[in-house]
Design an enzyme around this catalytic site. Structure first.
Site, PDB file in Angstrom:
ATOM      1  CD  GLU A   1      -7.236  -2.626   5.879  1.00  9.15           C
ATOM      2  OE1 GLU A   1      -6.452  -2.122   5.066  1.00  9.15           O
ATOM      3  OE2 GLU A   1      -8.466  -2.381   5.863  1.00  9.15           O
TER       4      GLU A   1
ATOM      5  CB  CYS B   1      -8.790  -0.218  -0.212  1.00  9.67           C
ATOM      6  SG  CYS B   1      -8.480   1.467  -0.824  1.00  9.67           S
TER       7      CYS B   1
ATOM      8  CG  HIS C   1      -8.360   1.053   4.199  1.00  9.02           C
ATOM      9  ND1 HIS C   1      -7.486   0.099   3.703  1.00  9.02           N
ATOM     10  CD2 HIS C   1      -8.325   2.093   3.321  1.00  9.02           C
ATOM     11  CE1 HIS C   1      -6.940   0.547   2.582  1.00  9.02           C
ATOM     12  NE2 HIS C   1      -7.431   1.745   2.325  1.00  9.02           N
TER      13      HIS C   1
END
Length: 239
Positions: A181, A89, A179
């Site tokens: 994660e 990001c 994202h």
């Protein structure tokens, strides 16, 4: 020895979370640098790999986040040295700007929630994402996007709106606008802090969260193997 991965965290609400866990499970040792909390930014080239995370600030907000300028210089050093580098990001946007690209607000507006990953042909033989399945989805939560890639960068995936979603900026440097994660627990915090804004735009944050929760297992299946692949790249050619 385990590959040493430097993780640059820009704010507490954007931790390495799942990707950090997957890197550790793949045998990496993580060292998290939190410059917002006063940590000095080390030399990126002293690590076997670098992970640059997201954050609310913009890629050009060097005055508000004074570590961004030195970080972009460190990114250039890492790219020149061939240190494996992955930006997520904001991290993706920082790599782009550091190497001469441009980042601007998305003309289509903020992107929130699950988005299809539309891989390009270049992804099929890329050192990082070549093991993609082709049916990946990813979580987005961003206002800005890369609007001009640096010279020699290669688009590996686009979002349905045509925005750059995954890019290879150099032979061993990548960025992803999404994202991988995060999970519903992390996104829930983001949704709560921005709830009024989303509701005013006619968006249902509860529905967004429900869709992310429903896709939790698939997201792990999609992104854990690619994270393990990055760990393997960080382990290549180490002394």
């Amino acid at each position: 020895m385990s590959p040493r991965i430097l993780v640059v965290e820009h704010e507490e609400s954007c931790p390495p979370h799942l990707v950090g866990t997957w890197l550790a499970e793949a045998g990496c040792t993580l060292e998290v640098c939190r410059p917002y909390a006063g940590d000095a930014l080390p030399a990126l080239t002293s690590y076997d790999g670098v992970l640059v995370l997201g954050g609310e600030m913009g890629a050009n907000d060097d005055e508000a986040a004074p570590w961004l300028g030195p970080l972009k210089a460190g990114i250039r050093d890492a790219v020149a040295a061939g240190t494996p580098l992955l930006g997520i990001c904001l991290g993706h946007q920082l790599v782009a700007v550091a190497l001469g690209g441009e980042v601007s607000p998305n003309p289509h507006g903020q992107t929130v929630g699950l988005t299809d990953v539309l891989w390009t042909d270049a992804a099929n033989d890329d050192a990082w994402v070549r093991a993609h399945t082709g049916d990946e989805v990813a979580i987005h939560w961003n206002n800005d996007v890369v609007t001009r890639l640096p010279d020699d960068a290669v688009v590996l995936a686009r979002s349905p709106g045509g925005e750059v979603q995954v890019a290879r900026f150099a032979p061993r440097a990548w960025g992803i606008q999404a994202h991988p994660e995060v999970d519903a627990d992390v996104v829930r915090h983001w949704a709560v802090t921005e709830r009024d804004e989303h509701v005013s735009l006619g968006r249902d944050p509860d529905a967004v969260l429900a869709a992310i929760e429903e896709s939790g297992a698939a997201l792990v299946d999609h992104w854990q193997p690619l994270t393990a692949r990055f760990a393997a790249l960080a382990g290549d050619d180490r002394p």
